[in-house]
Scaffold this motif. Structure first.
Motif, short mmCIF file in Angstrom:
data_model
loop_
_atom_site.label_atom_id
_atom_site.label_comp_id
_atom_site.label_asym_id
_atom_site.label_seq_id
_atom_site.Cartn_x
_atom_site.Cartn_y
_atom_site.Cartn_z
N ILE A 96 121.16 93.69 88.83
CA ILE A 96 121.78 92.62 88.30
C ILE A 96 123.52 92.67 88.77
CG2 ILE A 96 123.71 91.66 86.12
CD1 ILE A 96 121.17 94.05 84.75
N ARG A 97 124.10 93.49 89.19
CA ARG A 97 125.75 93.99 89.54
C ARG A 97 125.22 92.63 91.16
NH1 ARG A 97 128.03 98.41 91.43
NH2 ARG A 97 125.34 99.53 90.53
N LEU A 98 124.46 92.90 91.79
CA LEU A 98 123.31 92.45 93.16
C LEU A 98 123.43 90.82 93.12
CD1 LEU A 98 122.91 92.93 96.06
CD2 LEU A 98 120.35 93.07 95.42
N GLU A 99 122.66 90.76 92.33
CA GLU A 99 122.64 89.32 92.31
C GLU A 99 124.15 88.32 91.54
OE1 GLU A 99 120.94 85.93 91.74
OE2 GLU A 99 119.63 87.92 92.69
N LEU A 100 124.54 88.83 90.46
CA LEU A 100 126.19 88.15 90.22
C LEU A 100 126.43 87.73 91.07
CD1 LEU A 100 126.91 90.05 86.93
CD2 LEU A 100 125.91 87.72 87.35
N ALA A 101 126.27 89.00 92.22
CA ALA A 101 127.58 88.69 93.94
C ALA A 101 126.36 87.89 94.46
CB ALA A 101 127.38 90.35 94.77
N GLU A 117 139.52 94.69 84.29
CA GLU A 117 140.21 94.07 83.38
C GLU A 117 139.56 92.13 82.35
OE1 GLU A 117 143.22 90.06 83.75
OE2 GLU A 117 144.10 91.65 84.52
N ILE A 118 138.43 92.19 83.79
CA ILE A 118 137.14 91.38 83.23
C ILE A 118 136.52 91.99 82.16
CG2 ILE A 118 135.29 90.05 84.15
CD1 ILE A 118 137.10 89.51 86.77
N ARG A 119 135.79 92.99 82.87
CA ARG A 119 135.23 94.05 81.16
C ARG A 119 135.99 93.65 80.34
NH1 ARG A 119 134.44 96.97 86.13
NH2 ARG A 119 135.49 98.91 85.11
N CYS A 120 136.82 94.69 79.94
CA CYS A 120 137.91 94.52 79.08
C CYS A 120 137.92 93.41 78.14
CB CYS A 120 139.06 95.43 79.42
SG CYS A 120 139.64 95.80 77.43
N LEU A 121 138.16 92.45 79.24
CA LEU A 121 137.96 91.06 78.20
C LEU A 121 136.99 90.68 77.50
CD1 LEU A 121 140.57 88.74 80.30
CD2 LEU A 121 141.03 89.74 78.72
N ILE A 122 136.00 90.69 78.36
CA ILE A 122 134.56 90.42 77.52
C ILE A 122 133.73 91.09 76.84
CG2 ILE A 122 132.04 90.58 78.42
CD1 ILE A 122 132.64 89.51 81.38
N SER A 155 136.92 83.76 81.99
CA SER A 155 135.93 82.92 83.47
C SER A 155 137.43 82.80 83.86
CB SER A 155 135.98 81.79 81.85
OG SER A 155 136.71 80.54 81.91
N TYR A 156 138.71 82.91 83.62
CA TYR A 156 139.44 82.21 84.94
C TYR A 156 139.71 83.32 86.14
CZ TYR A 156 141.64 87.12 83.93
OH TYR A 156 141.59 88.22 84.66
N GLY A 157 138.87 84.32 86.04
CA GLY A 157 138.53 85.25 87.23
C GLY A 157 137.04 85.22 88.11
N LEU A 158 136.19 84.38 87.22
CA LEU A 158 135.13 84.54 88.00
C LEU A 158 134.69 82.83 88.16
CD1 LEU A 158 134.01 86.82 85.07
CD2 LEU A 158 133.74 87.48 87.03
N ASP A 159 133.42 83.22 88.93
CA ASP A 159 133.34 82.13 89.66
C ASP A 159 132.02 81.30 88.83
OD1 ASP A 159 130.83 80.72 92.15
OD2 ASP A 159 129.42 81.24 90.12
N GLU A 160 131.89 80.27 87.97
CA GLU A 160 131.75 79.73 86.82
C GLU A 160 129.99 80.22 86.68
OE1 GLU A 160 131.20 77.37 83.33
OE2 GLU A 160 132.90 77.93 84.66
N ALA A 161 128.65 80.26 87.65
CA ALA A 161 128.16 80.45 87.40
C ALA A 161 127.79 82.14 87.14
CB ALA A 161 126.98 80.26 88.89
N VAL A 162 128.70 82.36 87.76
CA VAL A 162 128.86 84.16 87.06
C VAL A 162 128.61 84.55 85.87
CG1 VAL A 162 129.73 86.05 87.76
CG2 VAL A 162 128.70 85.02 89.80
N TRP A 163 129.51 83.81 85.58
CA TRP A 163 130.64 83.60 84.03
C TRP A 163 129.30 83.24 83.11
CZ3 TRP A 163 133.66 85.56 80.50
CH2 TRP A 163 133.30 85.03 79.34
N GLN A 164 128.77 82.30 83.07
CA GLN A 164 127.25 81.85 82.73
C GLN A 164 126.55 82.93 82.56
OE1 GLN A 164 128.25 79.36 80.44
NE2 GLN A 164 129.93 78.61 81.33
N GLU A 165 125.87 83.27 83.34
CA GLU A 165 125.79 84.02 83.28
C GLU A 165 125.78 85.50 82.47
OE1 GLU A 165 121.02 85.49 84.68
OE2 GLU A 165 121.88 83.63 84.52
N ILE A 166 126.87 86.51 82.73
CA ILE A 166 127.31 86.94 82.11
C ILE A 166 127.25 86.70 80.24
CG2 ILE A 166 129.61 88.12 81.40
CD1 ILE A 166 130.11 89.25 84.59
N ARG A 167 127.72 85.58 80.35
CA ARG A 167 127.36 85.27 78.64
C ARG A 167 125.99 85.43 78.44
NH1 ARG A 167 131.01 79.93 77.62
NH2 ARG A 167 130.57 80.85 75.30
#
Length: 197
Positions: free
Chosen positions: A56-61, A162-167, A174-186
């Motif tokens: 999953i981390r590989l695909e998000l990257a 920090e990003i994991r904590c917020l989520i 979203s401020y810290g993430l690529d838009e596609a990565v953020w949408q996939e995580i959500r």
């Protein structure tokens, strides 16, 4: 020879700071490419309850670098013995890609602990090392040995922790993430059920 930067980490998750730093290094330090080396198991970090599966981390990257031609994402360490020691990874890379010159990219925090790594002298003898500044870790450029350079890159105030904590709290990261990565995580609910953050 193609000079290839190796930037290893958990990338849990990869964020804008990682990508911006990598782009800057390609532009300013003469790297032809930079490979994000996604680590399945970091020998210096205990297994964390909020560490996503390596695939999953590989695909998000891969999603995060899709529009950055000089940046690649590698699963090379997935096929090596675990935990992943940088010296072993670099030795295997030299054997697998004899036409490439590999440059190690590490943060100032890791440079300060470098003497405690596995086979640090072997790494130094075979590879250029680029050390990027990190908040709270002072590295004097004049103190660095030959082949090691402190880069003139900006301090990027984004952290995966920090990003994991917020989520996990249901907040907007979203401020810290690529838009596609953020949408996939959500969409997949990653990090929402993590414990112990």
């Amino acid at each position: 020879m193609t000079e290839t930067g190796i930037y290893g980490g958990s990338f849990n998750p990869i964020h804008r700071g990682h990508v911006e730093l990598a782009e800057r290094l390609c532009r300013d330090e003469g790297l032809d490419e930079l490979w994000f080396m996604v680590s399945p198991q970091n020998p210096f970090k205990k297994s964390s309850p909020d560490l996503l599966n390596e695939n999953i981390r590989l695909e998000l990257a891969r999603m995060a670098v899709r529009e950055h031609p000089c940046l690649k994402v590698s699963d090379f360490e997935f096929r090596l013995p675990r935990p992943s020691y940088t010296a072993d990874t670099l030795a295997a890379l030299r054997q697998a890609y004899p036409d490439r010159l590999f440059t190690l990219v590490i943060g100032a925090d890791n440079w300060l602990a470098f003497k405690d790594w596995k086979k640090p002298d072997e790494i130094l003898s075979h590879h250029r090392i680029l050390v990027y500044p990190r908040p709270g870790y002072a590295v004097e450029a004049a103190s660095l040995p030959p082949g090691v350079k402190l880069t003139d890159t900006p301090l990027i105030d984004i952290s995966s922790t920090e990003i994991r904590c917020l989520i996990s709290q249901g907040d907007d990261a979203s401020y810290g993430l690529d838009e596609a990565v953020w949408q996939e995580i959500r969409k997949k609910g990653y990090y929402r059920k993590a414990q112990g953050i």
